[in-house]
Each structure stands twice: as structure tokens, then as C-alpha cells.
Design an enzyme around this catalytic site. Structure first.
Site, short mmCIF file in Angstrom:
data_model
loop_
_atom_site.label_atom_id
_atom_site.label_comp_id
_atom_site.label_asym_id
_atom_site.label_seq_id
_atom_site.Cartn_x
_atom_site.Cartn_y
_atom_site.Cartn_z
N ASP A 92 0.86 -1.17 0.00
CA ASP A 92 0.00 0.00 0.00
C ASP A 92 0.90 1.23 0.00
OD1 ASP A 92 -1.92 1.91 0.32
OD2 ASP A 92 -2.63 1.22 2.27
N ASP A 271 -7.84 -7.55 1.46
CA ASP A 271 -6.95 -7.62 2.62
C ASP A 271 -7.62 -6.95 3.79
OD1 ASP A 271 -5.30 -4.80 3.43
OD2 ASP A 271 -6.41 -4.80 1.53
#
Length: 376
Positions: A92, A271
Site C-alpha cells: 500500500d 486484505d
């Protein structure tokens, strides 16, 4: 990176596919354990590989940039060499972490100015810099820098936020295409769809993202305060536009029921910290419902944690023993619960894949949503 859809489910947008990276194949739909600082909390890499059966894990650009730092990661040869994980890694960009700092950050056209939560030092993330950082980390899939506004943001804020995110995206995409990886394998770049809960903004964002033709696309800014039904609506709105021949990654979601509903709507990758965070606090997710292991009802229950469970720990330990460990504040309790929950999440997405291929996903999903939301 390559993606192939190999089966679709009648009466749904669910699909089974295969993502191919230089670090291996990923069978979708897939849940990705979160390893924020280069480790999934309380779980060894061998357990992730052999017991949890993880196919890909996450790292976080913000946290890895601050600690251990880019110099250390480059000297190690990238995150794969540093932490010993040989399969794919997604990172990320740190947009959500910067968003969560709230009082310690400032967003400008240049980028996100923020103070470290560790020592208060000042830093700047630009769209170009987060690409460079992720080049140094060496993730197989990197994310664009975006702003993640709260789910309750008003339209004026959502509009300004999306405009900034789209301008940042153009810069990040250009820089990604002008640079190369550092470790001899190819990296993919996923842009992120934003727009809060406004369908027209979501559609605009999805169209702009789709036009880039990136290897895959992400849906961000959901599960941040909006009702679940609104989240599902936004997924449907976005997936009507995002290309079917590219994987779709729903960021930061969620409960087992959320995951099943997202798969139903055409999501391939998910996720969330929930299985490990909730597990460390005594909440276990199972195919039969949710167990709070601190409840007295488990004190003299000597049956396996889950007789038909997906992990070795399910059959190795009894409910009574695991409850005892939690009451005694033993670290082993957190390890057992984390392994169990992650293995269950991976089992759930693998079962979804199996039922998509078998053609009975819709019926199975409806039954499973009712089961996984029960309180035992």
C-alpha cells in the site's frame, strides 16, 4: 503481471482467475494477510506458507519507509530478501496511514506532508516518491498515492479530494512508466478508485482509472464508516466500469461476510487486519460462526478448536486450552488465534473459488453468509 479469468458464477459477477507474477501465481479470489512492517503479527513466514497457505502478503510503504528505512531494504536486496518471503508481495502506498494521522499531516498539490508517529520528524510523500520507495521495497504490486477521505465526507470535500487524487495519479503513473525496478523482476502498478459514497464520483474515478490500462485496479475508501450496504452498492457501481480482464482489489475489507459479498460483486483480491487484530483479542472466525474465546462457556469444552478447521492449530488445541491461554494473557493465545483466523480466511476464499468453478457459488454464498455471522 498477467491475469486470466478461468470461470464465472451464474447470477453473480463472481469469477475465479489466476494472477501471474515473477514471484509466483496467485489463484483468485484471494485474501491477503497484512504484514504492515514486513511481518504478519505473531505468525512465522513458515506458518504463513504451510499452515495459513497464504499466496501473497502485504507490506506498507509508510511504515517500511520510516522503519527499517529504505537504505536497509536496498542493502538487503528488497523486502523479499529482508523478511524471507519468497511469494508475491503487495505494498500500500501509505495514503491510508497518512489519512489516519489527521492532525499530523497536511495535503497539498505537491503531496502529503506529515510527521512521523515514531519520532515526530517531518516528511513528504509525493506521487513520484512513493513509486521510488516501492521500487526500493521491491513489491510485486505497488499502489498509487491517494487520499482516503472518511466515509462520512460531504460532497464538496469528496469532490476536492478526488480531483487531487486523480492529479496525483497522473504523476505517479507517469513516473512509474519512466522508472525501472531495482532487483531484476517486473513490478505492477495499481491505481485506486476513490469518490466516497457518491455514485457519480465513483463512476468518474473508475473511468479515469480504467483508461490508464494498468495491470490491475484497486477500490479504496470503503469500510471507513459507511454502512455495509452502501459499500456493496459502491462496489457494484465501480465494477460495472473497471475492465473485466484485470484483477480488482478491494482495499481493507473486511469481515467474512463482507468478503463473500465482495466476491459476489466481482472482486478478486482483498486484505484486512481483522483476522489478526480481532484474533489477538480473542475473537475467532469459523465456518460455523464467531467465537469469543474469553467467554466462560469454553472453560470446560475439551473439543478441538474446530474439528473441520483449515489449520493445524484447529486440531492441536482445545477450546478450553485456548480460553485458558487468553485468560492468562499468554502470547501463545495470540499466535494460535492469528494462525486460525488467517487460515480460515484463506480457506473461505479458496472455497469461494471452488464453488465458482463448480457453478453453485450463489447458493453456497447465501448459506455461508448466514453461518459466518452467527455468534457461538
Amino acid at each position: 503481471m498477467e491475469f486470466e479469468v478461468i470461470a464465472t458464477a451464474p447470477s453473480t459477477a463472481a469469477r475465479a482467475g489466476v494472477i501471474t507474477t515473477d514471484h509466483g501465481k496467485i489463484e483468485t479470489p484471494v485474501f491477503m494477510p497484512v504484514g504492515t512492517v514486513g511481518s504478519v503479527k505473531a505468525v512465522h513466514m513458515s506458518e504463513l506458507r504451510d499452515d495459513v497457505k497464504a499466496q501473497i502478503i502485504l507490506g506498507n510503504t509508510y511504515h517500511l519507509y520510516l522503519r527499517p528505512g529504505i537504505d536497509i531494504l536496498e542493502k538487503a536486496g528488497g523486502l523479499h530478501k529482508f523478511n524471507g518471503w519468497e511469494k508475491p508481495i503487495l505494498t500500500d502506498s501509505g495514503g491510508f496511514q497518512v489519512f489516519s494521522l489527521s492532525e499530523n499531516r497536511k495535503l497539498t498539490e505537491e503531496g502529503a506532508h506529515f510527521r512521523s508517529h515514531i519520532d515526530g520528524s517531518k516528511h513528504l510523500f509525493t506521487p513520484e516518491k512513493v513509486v521510488d520507495i516501492q521500487r526500493s521495497i521491491g513489491s510485486d504490486i505497488m499502489m498509487a498515492l491517494d487520499e482516503c477521505p472518511p466515509g462520512t465526507a460531504d460532497r464538496s470535500y469528496a469532490r476536492k479530494s478526488l480531483d487531487l487524487t486523480l492529479r496525483w495519479l497522473e504523476r505517479g503513473w507517469r513516473h512509474f512508466n519512466e522508472t525501472e525496478g531495482k532487483y531484476g523482476y517486473r513490478q505492477a502498478f495499481f491505481p485506486i478508485v476513490q469518490g466516497v459514497t457518491y455514485p457519480d464520483l465513483r463512476r468518474e474515478s473508475a473511468r479515469r482509472v480504467a483508461e490508464l490500462g494498468a495491470d490491475g485496479n484497486a477500490i479504496g475508501g470503503l469500510a471507513v464508516g459507511e454502512p455495509a450496504e452502501v459499500m456493496y452498492e459502491m462496489i457494484e457501481v465501480v465494477n460495472e466500469i473497471l475492465p473485466e480482464d484485470k484483477p480488482r482489489y478491494l482495499m481493507g475489507v473486511g469481515t467474512p461476510a463482507n468478503i463473500l459479498e465482495a466476491i459476489d460483486r466481482g472482486v478478486d483480491m482483498m486484505d484486512c487486519v481483522m483476522p489478526t487484530r480481532n484474533g489477538r483479542n480473542g475473537m475467532l472466525f469459523t465456518a460455523h460462526g464467531i467465537m469469543n474465546m474469553r467467554n466462560k462457556k469454553w472453560a470446560d469444552d475439551f473439543s478441538p478448536l474446530q474439528e473441520d478447521g483449515a489449520s493445524v492449530v484447529d486440531r492441536m488445541y482445545t477450546k478450553a486450552y485456548v480460553r485458558h491461554l487468553f485468560i492468562a494473557n499468554e502470547i501463545l493465545a495470540m499466535q494460535i488465534a492469528s494462525i486460525h483466523n488467517l487460515a480460515f480466511y484463506l480457506w473461505l476464499t479458496a472455497e469461494a473459488r471452488r464453488h465458482i468453478q463448480a457453478g453453485d457459488f450463489k447458493v453456497w454464498k447465501t448459506e455461508m453468509v448466514e453461518r459466518v455471522t452467527r455468534r457461538l
